[in-house]
Structures are given as structure tokens and as C-alpha cells.
Design a protein around this motif. Structure first.
Motif, PDB file in Angstrom:
ATOM      1  N   GLU A  25       0.816  -1.223   0.000  1.00 32.48           N
ATOM      2  CA  GLU A  25       0.000   0.000   0.000  1.00 32.48           C
ATOM      3  C   GLU A  25       0.844   1.265   0.000  1.00 32.48           C
ATOM      4  N   ILE A  26       2.088   1.182   0.470  1.00 34.07           N
ATOM      5  CA  ILE A  26       2.916   2.394   0.488  1.00 34.07           C
ATOM      6  C   ILE A  26       3.270   2.871  -0.912  1.00 34.07           C
ATOM      7  N   LEU A  27       3.003   2.044  -1.905  1.00 31.37           N
ATOM      8  CA  LEU A  27       3.236   2.464  -3.286  1.00 31.37           C
ATOM      9  C   LEU A  27       2.219   3.505  -3.721  1.00 31.37           C
ATOM     10  N   GLY A  28       1.115   3.580  -3.018  1.00 33.34           N
ATOM     11  CA  GLY A  28       0.059   4.496  -3.414  1.00 33.34           C
ATOM     12  C   GLY A  28      -0.823   3.855  -4.456  1.00 33.34           C
ATOM     13  N   ASN A  29      -1.550   4.664  -5.182  1.00 29.57           N
ATOM     14  CA  ASN A  29      -2.451   4.199  -6.223  1.00 29.57           C
ATOM     15  C   ASN A  29      -1.629   3.803  -7.442  1.00 29.57           C
ATOM     16  N   THR A  30      -1.505   2.508  -7.693  1.00 30.74           N
ATOM     17  CA  THR A  30      -0.673   2.061  -8.818  1.00 30.74           C
ATOM     18  C   THR A  30      -1.322   2.333 -10.161  1.00 30.74           C
ATOM     19  N   ASP A  31      -2.576   2.805 -10.162  1.00 32.38           N
ATOM     20  CA  ASP A  31      -3.201   3.227 -11.418  1.00 32.38           C
ATOM     21  C   ASP A  31      -2.767   4.635 -11.806  1.00 32.38           C
ATOM     22  N   ASP A  32      -2.237   5.384 -10.853  1.00 35.18           N
ATOM     23  CA  ASP A  32      -1.848   6.782 -11.061  1.00 35.18           C
ATOM     24  C   ASP A  32      -0.339   6.861 -11.253  1.00 35.18           C
ATOM     25  N   ALA A  33       0.104   7.036 -12.477  1.00 35.80           N
ATOM     26  CA  ALA A  33       1.533   7.013 -12.789  1.00 35.80           C
ATOM     27  C   ALA A  33       2.323   8.089 -12.049  1.00 35.80           C
ATOM     28  N   THR A  34       1.687   9.193 -11.702  1.00 35.44           N
ATOM     29  CA  THR A  34       2.406  10.266 -11.017  1.00 35.44           C
ATOM     30  C   THR A  34       2.671   9.931  -9.550  1.00 35.44           C
ATOM     31  N   ASN A  35       1.970   8.928  -9.027  1.00 35.16           N
ATOM     32  CA  ASN A  35       2.082   8.579  -7.616  1.00 35.16           C
ATOM     33  C   ASN A  35       2.930   7.327  -7.398  1.00 35.16           C
ATOM     34  N   LYS A  36       3.495   6.777  -8.474  1.00 38.04           N
ATOM     35  CA  LYS A  36       4.219   5.521  -8.368  1.00 38.04           C
ATOM     36  C   LYS A  36       5.631   5.743  -7.856  1.00 38.04           C
ATOM     37  N   LEU A  37       5.907   5.175  -6.740  1.00 44.19           N
ATOM     38  CA  LEU A  37       7.262   5.038  -6.215  1.00 44.19           C
ATOM     39  C   LEU A  37       8.118   6.287  -6.249  1.00 44.19           C
ATOM     40  N   SER A  38       7.765   7.197  -5.416  1.00 43.22           N
ATOM     41  CA  SER A  38       8.654   8.334  -5.200  1.00 43.22           C
ATOM     42  C   SER A  38       9.508   8.065  -3.962  1.00 43.22           C
ATOM     43  N   ILE A  39       9.551   6.816  -3.545  1.00 45.05           N
ATOM     44  CA  ILE A  39      10.309   6.430  -2.356  1.00 45.05           C
ATOM     45  C   ILE A  39      11.303   5.334  -2.696  1.00 45.05           C
ATOM     46  N   ASP A  40      12.299   5.191  -1.845  1.00 39.82           N
ATOM     47  CA  ASP A  40      13.269   4.107  -1.955  1.00 39.82           C
ATOM     48  C   ASP A  40      13.016   3.202  -0.749  1.00 39.82           C
ATOM     49  N   ALA A  41      12.254   2.162  -0.951  1.00 45.28           N
ATOM     50  CA  ALA A  41      11.847   1.307   0.159  1.00 45.28           C
ATOM     51  C   ALA A  41      11.861  -0.140  -0.285  1.00 45.28           C
ATOM     52  N   SER A  42      11.844  -1.031   0.678  1.00 44.94           N
ATOM     53  CA  SER A  42      11.587  -2.439   0.397  1.00 44.94           C
ATOM     54  C   SER A  42      10.089  -2.651   0.547  1.00 44.94           C
ATOM     55  N   ILE A  43       9.536  -3.431  -0.356  1.00 40.71           N
ATOM     56  CA  ILE A  43       8.089  -3.593  -0.430  1.00 40.71           C
ATOM     57  C   ILE A  43       7.701  -5.031  -0.101  1.00 40.71           C
ATOM     58  N   MET A  44       6.735  -5.167   0.797  1.00 40.10           N
ATOM     59  CA  MET A  44       6.146  -6.469   1.134  1.00 40.10           C
ATOM     60  C   MET A  44       4.880  -6.602   0.292  1.00 40.10           C
ATOM     61  N   CYS A  45       4.914  -7.444  -0.728  1.00 38.36           N
ATOM     62  CA  CYS A  45       3.776  -7.567  -1.647  1.00 38.36           C
ATOM     63  C   CYS A  45       2.845  -8.685  -1.207  1.00 38.36           C
ATOM     64  N   TRP A  46       1.704  -8.291  -0.642  1.00 36.53           N
ATOM     65  CA  TRP A  46       0.745  -9.268  -0.145  1.00 36.53           C
ATOM     66  C   TRP A  46      -0.449  -9.447  -1.077  1.00 36.53           C
ATOM     67  N   VAL A  69       9.718  -8.367  -1.105  1.00 37.37           N
ATOM     68  CA  VAL A  69       9.491  -9.648  -0.438  1.00 37.37           C
ATOM     69  C   VAL A  69       8.074 -10.067  -0.814  1.00 37.37           C
ATOM     70  N   MET A  70       7.962 -11.225  -1.441  1.00 37.45           N
ATOM     71  CA  MET A  70       6.666 -11.710  -1.897  1.00 37.45           C
ATOM     72  C   MET A  70       5.961 -12.426  -0.738  1.00 37.45           C
ATOM     73  N   THR A  71       4.724 -12.043  -0.486  1.00 37.36           N
ATOM     74  CA  THR A  71       3.947 -12.651   0.580  1.00 37.36           C
ATOM     75  C   THR A  71       2.452 -12.630   0.235  1.00 37.36           C
ATOM     76  N   PRO A  72       2.100 -13.115  -0.966  1.00 34.02           N
ATOM     77  CA  PRO A  72       0.708 -13.032  -1.405  1.00 34.02           C
ATOM     78  C   PRO A  72      -0.224 -13.932  -0.592  1.00 34.02           C
ATOM     79  N   THR A  73      -1.432 -13.458  -0.399  1.00 36.02           N
ATOM     80  CA  THR A  73      -2.411 -14.207   0.392  1.00 36.02           C
ATOM     81  C   THR A  73      -2.664 -15.595  -0.178  1.00 36.02           C
TER      82      THR A  73
END
Length: 197
Positions: A25-46, A69-73
Motif C-alpha cells: 500500500e505504500i506504493l500508493g495508487n498504482t493506477d496513477d503514474a504520477t504517484n508511483k514510487l517516489s520512495i526508496d523502500a523495500s516492499i512487502m507484496c501481499w 518480499v513476496m507474501t501473497p495471500t
């Protein structure tokens, strides 16, 4: 507001020589290209990997150069039932995740297989065990094992060498005996019913 907060916390952690890690969720709205990844973080993808490549948080993060880190439901949530016969199981989140489904997980998404740089950002996988339905350590062990054994083999071996039948044989002949020796309250994968923990 979330984007603002995550961006500020990310900058603060970088000043302290630390790195942010957070759920996708810290990626923001992944449909909005202007909001994609303005951070340098490790992402837990659930989120499950059924989204189109352009909206998939794991793909977006890895291609941006963030560690993932992949952690899908669908494969990694060990608070889900291990049997469809929920009357014979201890309380669990009302979803189903059998041992074989954990074993059949591939942390490297098919759409990334030809992108070596992005693949290098998939660090591995994590099993999750949320405990709102799990009041005791014995119950937690029952929910985690032997699915943890399956996930360990998935992330510690290469896909071409993985074979569920071979894994299951090793599990029943070796791993379960080791768990029993250490008095781990695991779920016997061959059981049809069990006494509630």
C-alpha cells in the motif's frame, strides 16, 4: 495524506541510515503514474499476483529498483484453514490454503522472468500468520507447520528441481519426525480430522 506521510518517514529513515520497509500500500495508487514510487523502500507484496503487469505492485516495485518480499495471500497466509472441512480444524481466517498450494508458489512472477535486473530485486518470500484466531503457541505451530516447510523449500531451491511428490515424501519420512522430536504441534498433512488445539 498517506503518500505525504510515507515520503516524510522515508526521508527521515534515510537520514538515520535506515531503509523503509512496508506493505505494498505504500506504493500508493498504482493506477496513477504520477504517484508511483517516489520512495526508496523495500516492499512487502501481499496482494495476489492476478493484477495486470502495469498495476501489479511487485512488478512496479521491482522494475523501479525497490527490493521486494513476496507474501501473497494465495500462497503465504498461514492463518487460513488447511482443510476444507473446517468443522475438524481449529479456528482460522475463513479462507483456504492447503500445503500443496504453498509449495506451488513461485516468488518470481512469470512477467519478470526475462528481466534479470528486476528479478534481482525479488528477495524471496515470507509466510504470514496473523493471530486474531490463534490464541496459543500450540495453535500457531499447528497453523504454521508443515506449510513453513513447503515455503522454505520454495524459496531455497530452484523451480526446475521442485517436485511436490518428492517434497511430500521427504516431509512425511524426515521433516515431520524432526518436528515431533522438538514437540512442535504441527498439522499432519495426511489427517482428515483432528482434535482441536
Amino acid at each position: 495524506l498517506r503518500h505525504y506521510f510515507i515520503t516524510r518517514i522515508n526521508a527521515f529513515l534515510k537520514q538515520k541510515g535506515r531503509k523503509l520497509i512496508g506493505w505494498d500500500e505504500i506504493l500508493g495508487n498504482t493506477d496513477d503514474a504520477t504517484n508511483k514510487l517516489s520512495i526508496d523502500a523495500s516492499i512487502m507484496c501481499w496482494h495476489n499476483n492476478t493484477q495486470p503487469e502495469s498495476n501489479n505492485p511487485a512488478v512496479i516495485a521491482a522494475k523501479h529498483g525497490c527490493d521486494v518480499v513476496m507474501t501473497p495471500t494465495a500462497h503465504c497466509y498461514f492463518d487460513y484453514y488447511q482443510s476444507l472441512n473446517t468443522d475438524t480444524e481449529p479456528p482460522a481466517f475463513p479462507s483456504y490454503l492447503p500445503l500443496e498450494q504453498v509449495y506451488n508458489f513461485d516468488p518470481i512472477l512469470a512477467c519478470l522472468k526475462n528481466d534479470k535486473e528486476a528479478c534481482n530485486h525479488i528477495l524471496g518470500a515470507q509466510g504470514n500468520l496473523w493471530t486474531e484466531y490463534v490464541p496459543t503457541s500450540e495453535h500457531a505451530e499447528y497453523m504454521a507447520y508443515p506449510r513453513t516447510c513447503a515455503l522454505a523449500e520454495v524459496v531455497w531451491s530452484s523451480s526446475p528441481t521442485q517436485n511436490y511428490a518428492h517434497f511430500y515424501e521427504r516431509l512425511t519420512k524426515i521433516h515431520l519426525k524432526r518436528l515431533a522430536k522438538y514437540q512442535v504441534a504441527y498439522r499432519n498433512p495426511s489427517q482428515q480430522a483432528h482434535q482441536k488445539v
